[in-house]
Structures are given as C-alpha cells and as structure tokens.
Design an enzyme around this catalytic site. Structure first.
Site, PDB file in Angstrom:
ATOM      1  N   SER A  69      39.747  32.595  33.590  1.00  0.00           N
ATOM      2  CA  SER A  69      40.383  33.420  32.560  1.00  0.00           C
ATOM      3  C   SER A  69      40.470  32.605  31.277  1.00  0.00           C
ATOM      4  CB  SER A  69      41.800  33.814  32.995  1.00  0.00           C
ATOM      5  OG  SER A  69      42.517  34.364  31.917  1.00  0.00           O
ATOM      6  N   TYR A  95      49.740  30.934  36.296  1.00  0.00           N
ATOM      7  CA  TYR A  95      48.407  31.542  36.197  1.00  0.00           C
ATOM      8  C   TYR A  95      47.500  30.665  35.332  1.00  0.00           C
ATOM      9  CZ  TYR A  95      44.897  35.248  35.340  1.00  0.00           C
ATOM     10  OH  TYR A  95      43.748  35.992  35.253  1.00  0.00           O
TER      11      TYR A  95
HETATM   12  P1  NDP Z   1      42.077  43.642  40.362  1.00  0.00           P
HETATM   13  O1  NDP Z   1      43.504  43.409  40.775  1.00  0.00           O
HETATM   14  O2  NDP Z   1      41.746  44.884  39.613  1.00  0.00           O
HETATM   15  O3  NDP Z   1      41.136  43.552  41.645  1.00  0.00           O
HETATM   16  C1  NDP Z   1      41.308  42.489  42.538  1.00  0.00           C
HETATM   17  C2  NDP Z   1      40.422  42.660  43.740  1.00  0.00           C
HETATM   18  O4  NDP Z   1      40.660  41.548  44.631  1.00  0.00           O
HETATM   19  C3  NDP Z   1      40.731  43.900  44.552  1.00  0.00           C
HETATM   20  O5  NDP Z   1      39.564  44.295  45.234  1.00  0.00           O
HETATM   21  C4  NDP Z   1      41.789  43.392  45.537  1.00  0.00           C
HETATM   22  O6  NDP Z   1      41.892  44.180  46.698  1.00  0.00           O
HETATM   23  C5  NDP Z   1      41.245  42.009  45.851  1.00  0.00           C
HETATM   24  N1  NDP Z   1      42.268  41.051  46.244  1.00  0.00           N
HETATM   25  C6  NDP Z   1      43.414  40.756  45.583  1.00  0.00           C
HETATM   26  N2  NDP Z   1      44.101  39.820  46.250  1.00  0.00           N
HETATM   27  C7  NDP Z   1      43.371  39.506  47.351  1.00  0.00           C
HETATM   28  C8  NDP Z   1      43.564  38.599  48.427  1.00  0.00           C
HETATM   29  N3  NDP Z   1      44.644  37.821  48.507  1.00  0.00           N
HETATM   30  N4  NDP Z   1      42.600  38.521  49.384  1.00  0.00           N
HETATM   31  C9  NDP Z   1      41.511  39.310  49.315  1.00  0.00           C
HETATM   32  N5  NDP Z   1      41.280  40.190  48.324  1.00  0.00           N
HETATM   33  C10 NDP Z   1      42.206  40.285  47.358  1.00  0.00           C
HETATM   34  O7  NDP Z   1      41.709  42.335  39.532  1.00  0.00           O
HETATM   35  P2  NDP Z   1      40.619  42.070  38.371  1.00  0.00           P
HETATM   36  O8  NDP Z   1      39.333  42.659  38.717  1.00  0.00           O
HETATM   37  O9  NDP Z   1      41.235  42.350  37.075  1.00  0.00           O
HETATM   38  O10 NDP Z   1      40.554  40.468  38.461  1.00  0.00           O
HETATM   39  C11 NDP Z   1      39.516  39.765  39.112  1.00  0.00           C
HETATM   40  C12 NDP Z   1      39.549  38.328  38.625  1.00  0.00           C
HETATM   41  O11 NDP Z   1      39.394  38.307  37.212  1.00  0.00           O
HETATM   42  C13 NDP Z   1      40.873  37.600  38.904  1.00  0.00           C
HETATM   43  O12 NDP Z   1      40.610  36.275  39.278  1.00  0.00           O
HETATM   44  C14 NDP Z   1      41.590  37.638  37.562  1.00  0.00           C
HETATM   45  O13 NDP Z   1      42.485  36.549  37.412  1.00  0.00           O
HETATM   46  C15 NDP Z   1      40.406  37.529  36.633  1.00  0.00           C
HETATM   47  N6  NDP Z   1      40.697  37.995  35.275  1.00  0.00           N
HETATM   48  C16 NDP Z   1      40.982  39.311  35.018  1.00  0.00           C
HETATM   49  C17 NDP Z   1      41.255  39.723  33.735  1.00  0.00           C
HETATM   50  C18 NDP Z   1      41.571  41.130  33.402  1.00  0.00           C
HETATM   51  O14 NDP Z   1      41.978  41.392  32.252  1.00  0.00           O
HETATM   52  N7  NDP Z   1      41.428  42.080  34.306  1.00  0.00           N
HETATM   53  C19 NDP Z   1      41.242  38.771  32.622  1.00  0.00           C
HETATM   54  C20 NDP Z   1      40.925  37.423  32.989  1.00  0.00           C
HETATM   55  C21 NDP Z   1      40.660  37.074  34.276  1.00  0.00           C
HETATM   56  P3  NDP Z   1      43.263  44.226  47.574  1.00  0.00           P
HETATM   57  O15 NDP Z   1      44.417  44.117  46.598  1.00  0.00           O
HETATM   58  O16 NDP Z   1      43.205  45.527  48.281  1.00  0.00           O
HETATM   59  O17 NDP Z   1      43.196  43.045  48.504  1.00  0.00           O
END
Ligand code: NDP
Length: 256
Positions: free
Chosen positions: A145, A158
């Site tokens: 990020s 974070y």
């Molecule tokens: P979302 O919360 O929209 O999606 C996260 C995905 O990961 C879901 O499929 C969720 O499914 C899964 N997930 C979450 N926790 C776990 C876990 N403990 N084990 C297995 N699966 C898990 O997140 P984003 O797509 O926004 O984020 C993805 C990455 O991008 C992250 O690392 C985030 O920090 C990074 N990021 C995002 C930004 C943004 O603005 N969106 C900006 C900068 C970085 P489920 O919850 O059902 O397990």
C-alpha cells in the site's frame, strides 16, 4: 507472443473472492495461467469458481484463513499437489485494517493486523520457495500500500505492516535471485473494493482523496491487476526488488 502472456504457468493468489485479489485471479486466468486461490468464506468461493468456470478460466480454490499457520501449510500442500510440486507465481494479496489513533490499539489488534498482512505473506513465501524454485522461473508479487511509503492516516499498524512488506520485497529479490525467483511489490492508493467502500461513500472523504490525487479519482481493481500480471510475465524478466505505486500520482504530488 509468449513474452506477454502467462500460458502454462501456475499461480497462487490469496484472497481471490473480492476486490484486488478477484481482479488478479481473472487477469492471470485470462492470460492463460492456472490459478489456485483462497478466502475464508466457502459460499463466496464456490460462487466465484462457478463464475470463473463459465468464463473459461482454470481456477481452483481452498477455504483458508491465511492468518493461521496450520491453514497456510494446508494451502501450500494443496497447491503443491495440484501443480505437481511446482509454482511459477505467488501473489500475497490478503490484507486488512483497523483504523484508529495509535494509543487506542490493543495487543490483540496489533497481532491480528500483523498476522494477516505481514506474517502470512512472509510464511507463504517460505512455504512456496521450494515450489517456486522447482518451477525454474518464479515470481512473487506483494500487494502492499502507499501507506507503507507515506503517512495517509490509515493507522500506524497497517502502515508498519506494509512498510515491512516493502523491505521484505527487496530482501527476497536479492536472496532468491540465484533461484530465478523475482520479487516485486505493488503499492495502491484508494481502490474501489469492499475494504474501503464505506470510506469512499463518505462524500467529504472522497473529495479529500480526489483533491490529493492528480488523476482525480480512486482506482479500480483492474488497474492494479494489470500491473500484477505484467510483473509475472517473461516481459518483466529483468525487474526485481521494486515497489511500484498504482496511485493516480498521489505519492508524487507535493503541492497543487
Ligand atoms: P477486500 O477486503 O475487498 O478483499 C479481500 C479479499 O481477501 C477477500 O477475498 C477476502 O475474503 C480475503 N481475505 C481477507 N482476509 C483473509 C484471510 N485472513 N484469509 C484468507 N482470505 C482473506 O480487500 P482489497 O481487495 O481492497 O485489498 C487487497 C489488498 O490490497 C490488501 O492487502 C490491502 O491492504 C491492499 N490495498 C487495498 C487498497 C484499497 O484501497 N482497496 C489500497 C492499498 C492497498 P474473506 O473476507 O471472505 O476471507
């Protein structure tokens, strides 16, 4: 041209049911990779698998909470058996956040954010290493990020987890170059996903984001997955150890 595709390559993408991970699964699948993904929600995973099958992508999935060490081990065992002990691509995408002032965090919150964002990615790299090496051409991409580069008010734990991930990228790039494993990191600014949708719904907050962003909008998951895919292709074979922001220009915007 095989420099610009992923045909015949195998990939493990964590957190593929929503947001950036979902876009990455589709992008890699579209470019010809065989993909294994995971999330914690079985129903959501099977819905996605149906969708991907209908689109003609080769995707399989495991229910796995990547913050659990034993579940990470099971995930890699599954990927190893599916892909015959070889893996070309590891995408460490899962990440979470709790936003609050630093003095309000509990020990449990610290552990949960660090286990989910950093320890999971570190351990999955360790577990995937023999498979990446065995494939002959490996590529790891971390989804970090801009919060790991600059202060954005998203919470200090974070930021620390992502800052550590940025440095881990550089260490592994150098340590594993001899095994032909490249390691790069993608650092997004606000991207429209379920993680931040509630924040972007707040007009005042959205306006603040837009005012700091030269391209004057948040990004879309597809605008991140395209870079992730490029970093896994033969076309990027001399790129390793890099942290690349996908941020509409936010981190280079000094004053405007
Ligand atoms: P979302 O919360 O929209 O999606 C996260 C995905 O990961 C879901 O499929 C969720 O499914 C899964 N997930 C979450 N926790 C776990 C876990 N403990 N084990 C297995 N699966 C898990 O997140 P984003 O797509 O926004 O984020 C993805 C990455 O991008 C992250 O690392 C985030 O920090 C990074 N990021 C995002 C930004 C943004 O603005 N969106 C900006 C900068 C970085 P489920 O919850 O059902 O397990």
């Amino acid at each position: 041209n095989s420099r610009w595709c992923l045909t015949g390559l195998t990939a493990l993408v964590t957190g593929g049911t929503r947001g950036i991970g979902h876009a990455v699964v589709e992008e890699l699948g579209e470019l010809g990779a065989q993909v294994h993904t995971c999330s914690r929600n079985e129903a959501e995973l099977s819905g996605c698998l149906q969708e991907w099958a209908s689109k003609g992508f080769t995707v399989t999935a495991s229910v796995c909470d990547v913050s659990s060490s034993s579940q990470r081990q099971q995930l890699l065992d599954k990927a190893s058996s599916l892909f015959d002990g070889k893996l070309n691509i590891l995408i460490n995408n899962v990440g979470t956040n709790i936003r609050k002032p630093t003095i309000e965090y509990t020990t449990e919150e610290y552990s949960m954010i660090m286990a989910t964002n950093l320890e999971s990615a570190f351990h999955l790299c360790q577990l995937a290493y023999p498979l990446l090496k065995a494939s002959g051409v490996g590529s790891i991409v971390f989804i970090s990020s801009v919060a790991g580069l600059v202060h954005i008010g998203s919470g200090s734990i974070y930021g620390a987890s992502k800052g550590a991930m940025n440095q881990l990228t550089k260490n592994l790039a150098c340590e594993w170059a001899k095994d032909n494993i490249r390691c790069n990191c993608v650092a997004p600014w606000y991207i429209r996903t379920s993680l931040v949708e509630h924040l972007l719904e707040n007009k005042e907050f959205l306006d603040k984001i837009i005012s700091q962003t030269p391209l004057r909008r948040p990004g879309e998951p597809k605008e991140v997955s395209s870079l992730v895919a490029f970093l896994c292709m033969p076309a990027s074979s001399y790129i390793t150890g890099q942290i690349i922001s996908v941020d509409g220009g936010m981190t280079v915007n000094g004053f405007s």
